[in-house]
Write a protein that holds these residues in place. Structure first.
Motif, short mmCIF file in Angstrom:
data_model
loop_
_atom_site.label_atom_id
_atom_site.label_comp_id
_atom_site.label_asym_id
_atom_site.label_seq_id
_atom_site.Cartn_x
_atom_site.Cartn_y
_atom_site.Cartn_z
N PHE A 114 4.14 14.00 8.29
CA PHE A 114 3.65 14.38 6.97
C PHE A 114 2.33 15.14 7.02
CE2 PHE A 114 6.32 10.66 6.28
CZ PHE A 114 7.25 11.22 5.42
N PRO A 115 2.27 16.24 7.77
CA PRO A 115 1.03 17.02 7.74
C PRO A 115 0.77 17.49 6.31
CG PRO A 115 2.78 18.30 8.72
CD PRO A 115 3.32 16.93 8.51
N THR A 116 -0.47 17.34 5.87
CA THR A 116 -0.86 17.70 4.51
C THR A 116 -2.20 18.41 4.57
OG1 THR A 116 0.27 15.73 3.70
CG2 THR A 116 -1.28 16.77 2.21
N GLU A 149 -7.37 3.27 8.34
CA GLU A 149 -6.23 2.47 8.76
C GLU A 149 -5.38 2.15 7.54
OE1 GLU A 149 -5.40 1.78 11.83
OE2 GLU A 149 -7.21 2.61 12.73
N ALA A 150 -4.08 2.03 7.74
CA ALA A 150 -3.19 1.67 6.62
C ALA A 150 -3.48 0.24 6.21
CB ALA A 150 -1.74 1.82 7.03
N PRO A 151 -3.51 -0.04 4.91
CA PRO A 151 -3.75 -1.41 4.46
C PRO A 151 -2.59 -2.31 4.90
CG PRO A 151 -3.20 0.02 2.61
CD PRO A 151 -3.30 0.88 3.82
N GLY A 152 -2.88 -3.25 5.77
CA GLY A 152 -1.82 -4.13 6.27
C GLY A 152 -0.89 -3.45 7.24
N GLY A 153 -1.25 -2.25 7.71
CA GLY A 153 -0.40 -1.51 8.64
C GLY A 153 0.84 -0.98 7.96
N CYS A 154 1.72 -0.45 8.75
CA CYS A 154 2.99 0.05 8.22
C CYS A 154 4.08 -0.61 9.06
CB CYS A 154 3.06 1.58 8.32
SG CYS A 154 4.47 2.27 7.46
N PRO A 155 4.57 -1.78 8.62
CA PRO A 155 5.58 -2.49 9.41
C PRO A 155 6.76 -1.60 9.73
CG PRO A 155 4.94 -3.72 7.44
CD PRO A 155 4.31 -2.38 7.34
N SER A 156 7.42 -1.88 10.84
CA SER A 156 8.52 -1.01 11.29
C SER A 156 9.64 -0.92 10.27
CB SER A 156 9.06 -1.51 12.63
OG SER A 156 9.53 -2.83 12.49
N ALA A 157 9.84 -1.95 9.47
CA ALA A 157 10.92 -1.91 8.47
C ALA A 157 10.51 -1.08 7.25
CB ALA A 157 11.29 -3.32 8.02
N ALA A 158 9.20 -0.83 7.09
CA ALA A 158 8.73 -0.07 5.93
C ALA A 158 8.70 1.41 6.25
CB ALA A 158 7.34 -0.55 5.53
N LYS A 159 8.66 2.21 5.21
CA LYS A 159 8.52 3.66 5.35
C LYS A 159 7.22 4.05 4.66
CE LYS A 159 13.46 4.49 5.44
NZ LYS A 159 14.61 5.06 4.78
N CYS A 160 6.41 4.84 5.36
CA CYS A 160 5.14 5.29 4.80
C CYS A 160 5.19 6.80 4.65
CB CYS A 160 3.98 4.90 5.70
SG CYS A 160 3.69 3.13 5.77
N PHE A 161 4.67 7.28 3.53
CA PHE A 161 4.65 8.72 3.23
C PHE A 161 3.25 9.12 2.81
CE2 PHE A 161 8.76 6.93 2.08
CZ PHE A 161 9.63 7.72 2.81
N LEU A 162 2.82 10.30 3.21
CA LEU A 162 1.55 10.85 2.79
C LEU A 162 1.84 11.93 1.76
CD1 LEU A 162 -1.51 10.90 3.25
CD2 LEU A 162 -1.13 12.62 5.01
N VAL A 163 1.16 11.84 0.60
CA VAL A 163 1.42 12.78 -0.49
C VAL A 163 0.10 13.32 -0.99
CG1 VAL A 163 2.43 13.01 -2.78
CG2 VAL A 163 3.40 11.38 -1.17
N LYS A 164 0.04 14.62 -1.24
CA LYS A 164 -1.17 15.22 -1.81
C LYS A 164 -1.02 15.25 -3.32
CE LYS A 164 -2.36 19.76 -1.70
NZ LYS A 164 -2.78 21.01 -1.08
N CYS A 165 -2.06 14.80 -4.00
CA CYS A 165 -2.07 14.79 -5.46
C CYS A 165 -3.39 15.40 -5.90
CB CYS A 165 -1.92 13.36 -5.97
SG CYS A 165 -2.01 13.22 -7.75
N ARG A 169 -6.40 13.35 -4.71
CA ARG A 169 -6.47 13.90 -3.37
C ARG A 169 -5.31 13.45 -2.51
NH1 ARG A 169 -11.70 14.95 0.40
NH2 ARG A 169 -10.59 16.28 1.85
N LEU A 170 -5.43 12.33 -1.80
CA LEU A 170 -4.35 11.89 -0.92
C LEU A 170 -3.86 10.51 -1.33
CD1 LEU A 170 -5.69 12.97 2.56
CD2 LEU A 170 -3.84 14.01 1.28
N LEU A 171 -2.55 10.35 -1.34
CA LEU A 171 -1.93 9.07 -1.66
C LEU A 171 -1.08 8.63 -0.47
CD1 LEU A 171 -0.62 9.74 -5.28
CD2 LEU A 171 -2.78 8.67 -4.63
N LEU A 172 -1.09 7.32 -0.21
CA LEU A 172 -0.21 6.72 0.78
C LEU A 172 0.83 5.92 0.00
CD1 LEU A 172 0.47 5.88 3.74
CD2 LEU A 172 -1.00 3.90 3.36
N VAL A 173 2.09 6.25 0.21
CA VAL A 173 3.18 5.54 -0.46
C VAL A 173 3.91 4.73 0.61
CG1 VAL A 173 5.29 5.76 -1.82
CG2 VAL A 173 3.41 7.38 -2.16
N ARG A 174 3.99 3.42 0.39
CA ARG A 174 4.66 2.54 1.34
C ARG A 174 5.83 1.87 0.63
NH1 ARG A 174 0.84 -1.38 4.35
NH2 ARG A 174 0.63 -2.25 2.29
N MET A 175 7.01 2.02 1.21
CA MET A 175 8.23 1.50 0.60
C MET A 175 8.92 0.59 1.60
SD MET A 175 11.32 3.78 -0.98
CE MET A 175 11.74 4.53 0.57
#
Length: 196
Positions: A114-116, A149-165, A169-175
């Motif tokens: 996710f280069p932004t 650092e990601a809050p609580g990391g990004c567990p392997s089962a989760a998906k993390c995305f970087l989004v510019k708003c 400015r920058l948002l981290l979306v963790r699903m």
């Protein structure tokens, strides 16, 4: 939408094995993998406007900063083969790509995504959810820096995305793995931490 047929004349540049790598401002950053050398272009699918970029070889993670009609449109990407390198191209200012090799041990180039672009700095997510920035300095050289650092990391089962708003400015979306839980974090520029 009503069952009518619409026909569009397809430009020659869009025939072949196309891969969309980035989108924004109504434009797509597209590789035509059928051409040799590989053909990289910015395409407006609504107007069929195509802006061909100089040959670059294959760049894995790639993004652009503004519409190619803007004077400050910059395309940036990462190359990782025997070396790890950053390549960038000022679309309306330079005929060629520029770039430099990155020499560091703590980052696995294959783990960034996710280069932004923001203010000519390239933000990327590292596999564990860490936010890194590559500062492109034209006169003083360039450098890599860990931002947050990601809050609580990004567990392997989760998906993390970087989004510019624009507003935040920058948002981290963790699903989570099945999309049942979605968390959104905003980067606090003062503390360099993610705010929920």
């Amino acid at each position: 939408m009503l069952g009518d047929k619409y026909f569009m004349k397809t430009p020659q540049e869009l025939i072949g094995d196309l891969r969309i790598h980035s989108s924004g401002y109504g434009w797509l950053l597209v590789y035509n993998l059928s051409h040799t050398p590989l053909s990289l272009m910015l395409l407006n699918p609504f107007t069929n406007d195509i802006r061909k970029l100089p040959p670059s070889g294959y760049i894995k993670s790639i993004c652009f900063s503004a519409p190619p009609t803007s004077s400050d449109c910059m395309v940036v990407g990462f190359v990782s083969k025997s070396i790890f390198a950053v390549r960038f191209h000022f679309v309306n200012q330079s005929p060629d790509w520029d770039g430099f090799n990155v020499d560091f041990d703590e980052i696995n180039p294959r783990s960034i995504s996710f280069p932004t672009l923001y203010d000519r700095d390239v933000y990327v997510l590292e596999a564990g959810g860490r936010l890194d920035v590559y500062k492109i300095m034209e006169e003083d050289g360039s450098f890599w820096e860990v931002v947050a650092e990601a809050p609580g990391g990004c567990p392997s089962a989760a998906k993390c995305f970087l989004v510019k708003c624009e507003e935040h400015r920058l948002l981290l979306v963790r699903m989570d793995e099945y999309g049942e839980s979605v968390e959104v974090f905003k980067l606090n520029q003062t503390t360099q931490e993610w705010d929920r």
